[in-house]
Design an enzyme around this catalytic site. Structure first.
Site, short mmCIF file in Angstrom:
data_model
loop_
_atom_site.label_atom_id
_atom_site.label_comp_id
_atom_site.label_asym_id
_atom_site.label_seq_id
_atom_site.Cartn_x
_atom_site.Cartn_y
_atom_site.Cartn_z
CB ILE A 158 -3.22 -6.46 7.94
CG1 ILE A 158 -1.96 -7.30 8.16
CG2 ILE A 158 -3.70 -6.53 6.51
CD1 ILE A 158 -2.21 -8.80 8.12
CG ASP A 159 1.23 -6.10 10.71
OD1 ASP A 159 0.47 -7.06 10.48
OD2 ASP A 159 2.40 -6.04 10.30
CD GLU A 188 2.74 -12.89 12.02
OE1 GLU A 188 3.06 -13.82 11.28
OE2 GLU A 188 2.64 -11.71 11.61
NE ARG A 226 0.07 -9.18 3.08
CZ ARG A 226 1.35 -9.58 3.01
NH1 ARG A 226 2.05 -9.79 4.11
NH2 ARG A 226 1.94 -9.74 1.85
CB THR A 256 7.11 1.52 3.52
OG1 THR A 256 7.04 0.19 3.04
CG2 THR A 256 6.82 2.49 2.40
CG ASN A 280 6.56 0.19 11.51
OD1 ASN A 280 7.06 1.21 11.95
ND2 ASN A 280 5.51 -0.39 12.04
N GLY A 307 0.16 -10.23 12.28
CA GLY A 307 0.30 -8.97 13.02
C GLY A 307 1.73 -8.61 13.31
O1 F6P Z 1 3.10 -6.64 7.77
C1 F6P Z 1 2.06 -7.38 7.25
C2 F6P Z 1 2.31 -8.84 7.42
O2 F6P Z 1 1.24 -9.56 6.86
C3 F6P Z 1 2.56 -9.30 8.85
O3 F6P Z 1 1.37 -9.42 9.59
C4 F6P Z 1 3.30 -10.57 8.63
O4 F6P Z 1 4.13 -10.88 9.72
C5 F6P Z 1 4.12 -10.28 7.41
O5 F6P Z 1 3.48 -9.22 6.74
C6 F6P Z 1 4.26 -11.43 6.45
O6 F6P Z 1 5.17 -11.05 5.48
P1 F6P Z 1 5.35 -11.77 4.08
O7 F6P Z 1 4.14 -11.45 3.24
O8 F6P Z 1 6.58 -11.15 3.53
O9 F6P Z 1 5.44 -13.23 4.35
#
Ligand code: F6P
Length: 358
Positions: free
Chosen positions: A135-136, A231, A284, A114, A112, A179
């Site tokens: 992944i979201d 989350e 991820r 990006t 998003n 997510g």
């Molecule tokens: O956007 C992908 C994601 O893994 C989300 O699901 C999660 O809320 C966020 O990134 C976590 O971000 P970071 O890797 O910066 O902790």
């Protein structure tokens, strides 16, 4: 000579490498006369002219490799117009690198935030083509983003593992699924893993309803209950707060994340032990699942086609099984949420899954 800049930005996910491989293979099928500039760590590489010159060889053997060979970083869109610590104008710096290298097109793989920056660069006159990674699965304009199905696999594996230990204990188990602000991964992993209760940001929950569902199960002799909790899940009470009030509440929250708050709410209402599992970034990681390998390869090839035809300013996506191009201006800034009235939610409810709402 075709000069392509490429970068991966935001949180990583599975199949980023597979997607870049798809782009490069697609372009090499058209011409051998290509220069590929791989910008390191997302927009940072473009800002500070930090790149590697890559050839088709660099993209060989990476179909199944997780992560990103270019590295990535989060560069918040809202700070794009704020100069960096040294006073550098980030947008001008990115444009400068692009023009200095005489690029024909910038290929951006991201989610998003990006896409908002990619659209800004398009508005600033750069030729940009993007691919939907996250992944979201929350990118507007595409049915599916790559990374999503691989994350669903991992979250489902977690719930599966919890199932076997859950059968041995009379406990409530909470699996907190990633997510961000949407519930796609949780919804799919929850159904696939046979969760009894699924909590999504799009369907605010009532702790009393959750407690009732757990007690109902206990009465029928089911000794355990599994919750798949996004989350970003939110209670009905908190959903009534303004954005500002909710943000303040989160800042003061004594719990590390929502799963712990739900656990306490359950513990207050039910006479069962509660355990929490947070698979976090494992969702991820690892190799992309076959679905994501296919999707990202197709999207990569579709992006190559756009670049070859000089059709810039689009994100490639997938709609009803076919690759499509969506104008970046339409994609940027829009989220794709789970519809609480969608068939998938209604069908899940029909099989007895509680969403904690009714
Ligand atoms: O956007 C992908 C994601 O893994 C989300 O699901 C999660 O809320 C966020 O990134 C976590 O971000 P970071 O890797 O910066 O902790």
């Amino acid at each position: 000579m075709l000069r392509i800049g490429m970068l991966t930005s935001g949180g990583d996910c599975q199949a980023l490498n597979a997607a870049m491989r798809g782009v490069v293979k697609g372009l090499y099928a058209k011409t051998e006369e290509i220069e590929i500039y791989g910008f390191k760590e997302g927009y940072k590489g473009l800002m500070y002219s930090d790149f590697d010159m890559l050839t088709s060889r660099d993209f060989s053997g990476i179909l199944t490799v997780g992560g990103t060979i270019l590295g990535t970083s989060r560069q918040p869109f809202k700070l794009m117009r704020t100069p960096d610590a040294n006073g550098v104008n980030k947008v001008e710096a990115m444009k400068h690198t692009y023009h200095k290298l005489n690029l024909d097109c910038l290929v951006v793989l991201g989610g998003n935030g990006t896409h908002k920056t990619a659209n800004l660069l398009r508005e600033e006159g750069l030729n940009v083509v993007t691919l939907p990674k996250t992944i979201d699965n929350d990118l507007w304009g595409t049915d599916m983003t790559f990374g999503f199905q691989s994350a669903v696999d991992i979250a489902t594996d977690t719930i599966d593992c919890i199932h076997t230990t859950a059968t041995s204990h009379s406990r409530v188990f909470i699996v907190e699924v990633m997510g961000h602000k949407v519930g796609w991964v949780t919804l799919h992993a929850g159904i696939a893993g046979g969760a009894d209760i699924i909590l999504l940001p799009e369907i605010p929950y009532d702790p009393d309803v959750i407690a009732k569902a757990i007690k109902r199960r206990a009465k029928t002799g089911k000794r355990f209950t599994i919750l798949a909790v996004a989350e970003g899940a939110i209670s009905k009470k908190d959903a009534k707060l303004s954005k500002k009030e909710y943000k303040e509440k989160l800042e003061k929250r004594k719990y590390p994340s929502i799963a712990y708050e739900v656990a306490e709410q359950i513990q207050k209402r039910c006479d069962q032990e509660v355990r929490i599992t947070v698979p976090g970034h494992t969702q991820r990681g690892g190799t992309p699942c076959p679905y994501d390998r296919v999707l990202s390869t197709r999207l990569g090839a579709a992006a190559a086609e756009l670049i070859w035809n000089k059709e810039y300013g689009y994100m490639v996506g997938i709609k009803n099984g076919e690759t499509v191009k969506i104008p970046l201006g339409e994609v940027a800034g829009k989220l794709k949420f789970v519809d609480p009235d969608s068939k998938i939610v209604r069908e899940a409810k029909m099989t007895g899954i509680s969403f904690g709402d009714e």
